[in-house]
Design an enzyme around this catalytic site. Structure first.
Site: not given
Ligand code: PEP
Ligand code: MG
Length: 579
Positions: A191, A298, A334, A433, A456-457, A467, A504
């Site tokens: 992040h 986010r 989200r 995810e 990403n996840d 990650r 995304c």
């Protein structure tokens, strides 16, 4: 001159002086000392205890007697700890036994005690954990003393060099002065990297031991395009990089000219390009760059960096700001994705053993219904201000989606009873995810209005690669055949059930993956805002048939390396100046 290779986490180039941050707030990297230096370190521990005690006594004496009471109690607790010989002994024993520096020993012992305190059921004792962290901070301030650098009061441009940064620290940086970031820890989709990209600060992560080579004020180059850092560059390298800087800004100017043009392939297929944001003021960047709206807000960033949870009104104000900035373009909110590497101030003191597999995201919301409802009330109230969608993160099964939707409907009923307005037709989607969600996408598609694939996840959980962990960062790739098969099947399931599907995750911000994603059937990409023009340029240079061919070829390959080099060469052929 010394060159180190890391991971390119945020594009751009920075040539600046290094600002070395030795401790992340008060988290200390493990530093070993030679056996002959141990006595010196033990003396440093003793002096720090002595100075911290004297400081506290002085502070206590300076208090206004009329406001004594509770403050006096706090001083008493802190002084009791500082005078506790067994505590000091535990720290000095650790220095001696493990040959570690004073800071590391102080931090280790106090954090162990704090963790133990916070796990105790008795509220009085568990609250003492915060006192222990306070004491740790005070001791570390004495230990690090003048070596500690202050990032909050800068007056000249610097490049941050540090072991590790939290997303919140990065977000708090003053963009006027922080020109680049180099960290020893982290991965491309950690992040912190995401926030650096959103802010347009060049960054290289996973440098392993760079911080140990750099002294404050050393000249450094951070090349966020190639993922390298150069310490003490020679004249030739410097002039080469100055030339790159000029070329880079020329490319940005050129891309600026396509702002008003649609993101459309040469054969006329329109692609929706959205922005990912962490803070309301980033929505302007999305619109300025020619984005079609926000694909991922986010919202958990509202919770970081503050002592108390945001109120319903604070949620509402943040959403209203984003919706208004988007001027009628859609905004996907989200719901909070707390946990893992994003913690509220309270929870960061109670670390979980495997936080990415723990109480994170929708799971956290479903266990904290009051907090979840506060957010949903604000979301629904804001739905009268402009077109919004709601998206639940980290759904792993149908049960979770149903529970979350049930709570959402409850909140709608509450608002209705209170006579508060909200849009009745807010779409409710989910992020895909986890491999689990991808595998049952067909069932989820019957009850969700849209899918947004969080690569990403999805990559992290499919490959079992953290990650944010630099030790395994070379194993992390969204184009591993296993991840691509999951993406393909999610897209097929969404199409079969006629629901929208987009990507995304950071994959959508990478020029080299655009053709592949279009070839897999994706028509909505949500990305870090500064990348919108570049991705648009690629889309405008290709046909859907080109993309389909790329996807077919890639899906027939069985090695990530082969796929990566093939995709890179295709993208380079289309837009050489971006690579
Ligand atoms: C993702 O996982 O791909 C995603 C977009 O969510 P985040 O990066 O916030 O975890
Ligand atoms: Mg995610």
């Amino acid at each position: 001159m010394e060159i180190k290779k890391g991971i390119a986490a945020s594009p751009g180039i920075c040539i600046s002086e290094a600002l070395v941050i030795d401790s992340e707030e008060y988290r200390i990297p493990r530093r070993s000392v030679k056996p002959s230096q141990r006595m010196g370190e033990i003396l440093r521990v003793r002096n720090a205890f002595r100075d911290a005690t004297a400081e506290l006594i002085e502070l206590e004496a300076a208090q206004d007697p009329s406001r004594a009471g509770k403050i006096k109690d706090i001083f008493a607790v802190h002084l009791r700890f500082l005078k506790d010989r067994s505590l000091r002994k535990e720290i000095t024993d650790l220095v001696y036994a493990k040959s570690v520096a004073a800071e590391f020993a102080v931090s280790t012992v106090l954090r162990k005690i704090a963790t133990h305190f916070s796990s105790v059921k008795d509220a009085y004792i568990s609250e003492r954990a915060a006192d222990i962290y306070d004491i740790e901070r005070r001791l570390l301030r004495h230990l690090l003393g003048e070596r500690r650098e202050d990032v909050n009061h800068l007056s000249q441009e610097v490049a941050i060099v540090t072991r590790e940064l939290s997303p919140t620290q990065t977000a708090g940086f003053d963009k006027r002065f922080i020109r680049g970031i180099a960290t020893d820890a982290g991965g491309r989709t950690s992040h912190t990297a995401i926030v650096a990209r959103s802010m347009g600060i060049p960054a290289v992560v996973a440098l392993e031991d760079f911080v140990e080579l750099v002294r404050p004020g050393d000249p450094v180059i951070i090349d966020g395009n190639r993922g390298i850092v150069i310490l003490d560059p020679n004249e030739e390298t410097l002039s080469e990089y100055r030339r790159h800087l000029v070329e880079f800004s020329a490319l940005e100017d050129r891309l600026g000219t396509i702002r008003e043009k649609p993101a459309e392939t040469r054969d006329g297929v329109r692609v929706t390009l959205l922005g990912n944001i962490e803070f309301p003021d980033e929505s302007h960047v999305v619109i300025d760059k020619g984005g079609d709206g926000i694909g991922l807000y986010r919202t958990e960033f509202l919770y970081l960096n503050r002592e108390n949870d945001p109120t319903e009104e604070e949620h509402y104000e943040a959403y209203a700001e984003v919706i208004q900035a988007c001027q009628g373009k859609p905004v996907t909110l989200r719901t909070v994705d707390l946990g893992a590497d994003k913690h509220t101030q309270n929870r960061r003191f109670a670390p979980e053993p495997n936080p990415f597999l723990g109480l994170r995201s929708i799971r956290y919301c479903l266990q904290n219904i009051r907090m979840f409802k506060t957010q949903l009330r604000a979301v629904l109230r804001a739905s009268t201000l402009g077109p919004i969608k709601v998206m639940f993160p980290l759904i792993t099964n149908l049960q979770e989606l149903r529970q979350a939707k049930l709570i959402f409907r409850d909140v709608m009923e509450d608002l209705h009873e209170e006579g508060l307005a909200y849009a009745k037709d807010v779409q409710v989607g989910i992020m895909i995810e986890t491999p689990s969600a991808a595998l049952v996408a067909s069932a989820l598609a019957r009850e969700a209005d849209f899918f947004s694939i969080g690569t990403n996840d999805l990559t992290q959980y499919t490959l079992a690669v953290d990650r944010g962990n630099e030790l395994v960062s070379t194993l992390y790739s969204p184009v591993e055949p296993s991840v691509l098969r999951l993406i393909r099947s999610v897209v097929q399931d969404a199409h079969r059930h006629q629901i929208a599907v987009g990507v995304c995750g950071e994959m959508a911000s990478e020029p080299e993956y655009v053709m592949l994603l279009l070839g897999l059937g994706i028509r909505t990409l949500s990305m870090t805002p500064p990348m919108i023009p570049e991705i648009k340029q690629i889309i405008r240079s290709v046909t859907t048939e080109d993309c389909n061919r790329v996807a077919r070829k890639v899906l027939a390959m069985d090695s990530e390396r082969q796929i990566t080099s093939f995709l890179r060469s295709r993208a380079r052929a289309i837009m050489p100046e971006a690579f």
